[in-house]
Design a protein around this motif. Sequence first.
Motif, PDB file in Angstrom:
ATOM      1  N   THR A  75      -1.052   2.555  11.478  1.00  0.00           N
ATOM      2  CA  THR A  75      -0.681   3.721  12.279  1.00  0.00           C
ATOM      3  C   THR A  75       0.135   4.730  11.463  1.00  0.00           C
ATOM      4  O   THR A  75       0.363   5.832  11.922  1.00  0.00           O
ATOM      5  CB  THR A  75       0.146   3.309  13.502  1.00  0.00           C
ATOM      6  N   LEU A  76       0.558   4.353  10.268  1.00  0.00           N
ATOM      7  CA  LEU A  76       1.339   5.256   9.423  1.00  0.00           C
ATOM      8  C   LEU A  76       0.417   6.092   8.526  1.00  0.00           C
ATOM      9  O   LEU A  76      -0.669   5.644   8.138  1.00  0.00           O
ATOM     10  CB  LEU A  76       2.305   4.461   8.559  1.00  0.00           C
ATOM     11  N   GLU A  77       0.869   7.261   8.181  1.00  0.00           N
ATOM     12  CA  GLU A  77       0.088   8.126   7.303  1.00  0.00           C
ATOM     13  C   GLU A  77       0.007   7.528   5.907  1.00  0.00           C
ATOM     14  O   GLU A  77       0.941   6.858   5.434  1.00  0.00           O
ATOM     15  CB  GLU A  77       0.733   9.501   7.232  1.00  0.00           C
ATOM     16  N   THR A  78      -1.071   7.778   5.221  1.00  0.00           N
ATOM     17  CA  THR A  78      -1.295   7.233   3.888  1.00  0.00           C
ATOM     18  C   THR A  78      -0.211   7.692   2.905  1.00  0.00           C
ATOM     19  O   THR A  78       0.250   6.907   2.077  1.00  0.00           O
ATOM     20  CB  THR A  78      -2.694   7.638   3.366  1.00  0.00           C
ATOM     21  N   GLU A  79       0.192   8.949   2.983  1.00  0.00           N
ATOM     22  CA  GLU A  79       1.221   9.471   2.087  1.00  0.00           C
ATOM     23  C   GLU A  79       2.539   8.735   2.290  1.00  0.00           C
ATOM     24  O   GLU A  79       3.269   8.458   1.338  1.00  0.00           O
ATOM     25  CB  GLU A  79       1.407  10.964   2.316  1.00  0.00           C
ATOM     26  N   PHE A  80       2.839   8.437   3.529  1.00  0.00           N
ATOM     27  CA  PHE A  80       4.084   7.733   3.829  1.00  0.00           C
ATOM     28  C   PHE A  80       4.057   6.309   3.277  1.00  0.00           C
ATOM     29  O   PHE A  80       5.050   5.817   2.763  1.00  0.00           O
ATOM     30  CB  PHE A  80       4.328   7.725   5.340  1.00  0.00           C
TER      31      PHE A  80
END
Length: 81
Positions: A75-80
Amino acid sequence: MQQQILISCMKLYLLRPEDGQEILKDLFKYVTKESENPDLRDRGFIYWRLLSINPQLAKKIILSPRPLISDQSYTLETEFL
């Protein structure tokens, strides 16, 4: 493995006391007096005291449903990440 055996015997006793009483009695004797593993010994004492003080509370605690383990990383963004 030893802690899982202790937990399983507790569950057996709480669900079917007539079948698990002797096993649990012998297991508590071993765990509290002969085991050199402090974690196992402490858990044995905790279960023993819990059963002697309030068996219904022990049943509620030991037989309570466990939460499902889930993976939230998707559920987290790839960049994060």
